[in-house]
Motif scaffolding. Sequence first.
Motif, short mmCIF file in Angstrom:
data_model
loop_
_atom_site.label_atom_id
_atom_site.label_comp_id
_atom_site.label_asym_id
_atom_site.label_seq_id
_atom_site.Cartn_x
_atom_site.Cartn_y
_atom_site.Cartn_z
N LEU A 7 -4.33 4.19 12.13
CA LEU A 7 -5.05 4.37 10.86
C LEU A 7 -4.13 4.55 9.68
O LEU A 7 -4.38 4.02 8.60
N ARG A 8 -3.05 5.29 9.86
CA ARG A 8 -2.14 5.56 8.73
C ARG A 8 -1.43 4.31 8.23
O ARG A 8 -0.92 4.28 7.12
N GLU A 9 -1.39 3.23 9.04
CA GLU A 9 -0.73 1.99 8.65
C GLU A 9 -1.70 0.94 8.11
O GLU A 9 -1.28 -0.10 7.63
N ARG A 10 -2.98 1.22 8.19
CA ARG A 10 -3.99 0.28 7.70
C ARG A 10 -4.14 0.42 6.19
O ARG A 10 -3.94 1.49 5.63
N PRO A 11 -4.54 -0.67 5.53
CA PRO A 11 -4.77 -0.56 4.08
C PRO A 11 -5.88 0.43 3.77
O PRO A 11 -6.84 0.57 4.54
N LEU A 17 -10.12 -3.67 -0.87
CA LEU A 17 -10.96 -4.27 -1.90
C LEU A 17 -10.14 -5.08 -2.90
O LEU A 17 -10.55 -6.16 -3.32
N LEU A 18 -8.96 -4.57 -3.27
CA LEU A 18 -8.09 -5.31 -4.18
C LEU A 18 -7.62 -6.62 -3.55
O LEU A 18 -7.61 -7.67 -4.19
N SER A 19 -7.24 -6.57 -2.28
CA SER A 19 -6.81 -7.79 -1.59
C SER A 19 -7.95 -8.77 -1.42
O SER A 19 -7.75 -9.99 -1.53
N THR A 20 -9.13 -8.27 -1.15
CA THR A 20 -10.30 -9.14 -1.05
C THR A 20 -10.55 -9.82 -2.40
O THR A 20 -10.79 -11.03 -2.47
N LEU A 53 -1.68 -15.50 1.39
CA LEU A 53 -1.04 -15.30 0.10
C LEU A 53 -1.45 -13.98 -0.53
O LEU A 53 -0.64 -13.30 -1.16
N ALA A 54 -2.71 -13.59 -0.36
CA ALA A 54 -3.21 -12.38 -0.99
C ALA A 54 -2.82 -11.12 -0.24
O ALA A 54 -2.47 -10.11 -0.84
N PRO A 166 -1.70 -11.32 -10.23
CA PRO A 166 -0.82 -10.27 -9.71
C PRO A 166 -1.16 -9.89 -8.26
O PRO A 166 -2.31 -9.92 -7.84
N THR A 167 -0.11 -9.56 -7.51
CA THR A 167 -0.31 -9.11 -6.13
C THR A 167 -0.81 -7.68 -6.12
O THR A 167 -0.68 -6.94 -7.09
N THR A 168 -1.38 -7.28 -4.98
CA THR A 168 -1.98 -5.95 -4.88
C THR A 168 -1.12 -4.96 -4.12
O THR A 168 -1.41 -3.78 -4.09
N GLY A 169 -0.04 -5.40 -3.46
CA GLY A 169 0.84 -4.48 -2.75
C GLY A 169 0.34 -4.07 -1.38
O GLY A 169 0.85 -3.12 -0.80
N VAL A 170 -0.67 -4.74 -0.84
CA VAL A 170 -1.22 -4.35 0.46
C VAL A 170 -0.22 -4.51 1.59
O VAL A 170 -0.22 -3.72 2.52
N ASP A 171 0.66 -5.50 1.53
CA ASP A 171 1.56 -5.70 2.66
C ASP A 171 2.76 -4.76 2.65
O ASP A 171 3.60 -4.82 3.52
N GLU A 172 2.82 -3.88 1.69
CA GLU A 172 3.89 -2.90 1.67
C GLU A 172 3.50 -1.70 2.52
O GLU A 172 2.38 -1.21 2.43
#
Length: 175
Positions: A7-11, A17-20, A53-54, A166-172
């Motif tokens: 859970l701690r590693e999930r968005p 919602l930003l990535s969607t 990409l998102a 702009p990217t949302t930073g989800v993959d960080e």
Amino acid sequence: MELLEPLRERPTTSDALLSTGRTLSLLVLLVLLAWGTGQPFLFPSLGPSAYALAVTPSAATSRWQRAVGGHLFGVLAGLLAYHTIAPGLSVTDIPPALSMPGLQLVGSGFVAVGLTTVAMLRTDLRHAPACATTLIVGLGLLTSLWEAGIIMFAICVLAVADHLIPTTGVDEPPQ
């Protein structure tokens, strides 16, 4: 091997919602083009490309060069395989089991994926959704040069949108 991330590693819900929103934003112009022109500017492999990409913008396979190059290989390999092995056939008219047209059609798809894969690996233009594009073409769904051009135009529109939105930073990873 865990099936799901801890859970701690999930968005977070906010990041999801930003990535969607970003995924849908990358597709909105193509949706309008498809609707407004009646042409196939929206096709199945664009969804996975927009998602990659998102959601993972910093991944090597999400670079615009790889998305465009991979799909280009997919289109070219699909056209070559289809027009060589299964011209005039389409997966929408499924041939009878064990028939020669059925073998031609699945053979075209098989060869198209193989050609696309080797081209992407040898050039380092790897983008997994391109294997869906090659099947779309190789199985007889979009097989004319006009449709190939539409596919590539759509991929380029997606790449430009990816650059502008702009990217949302989800993959960080979380801190």
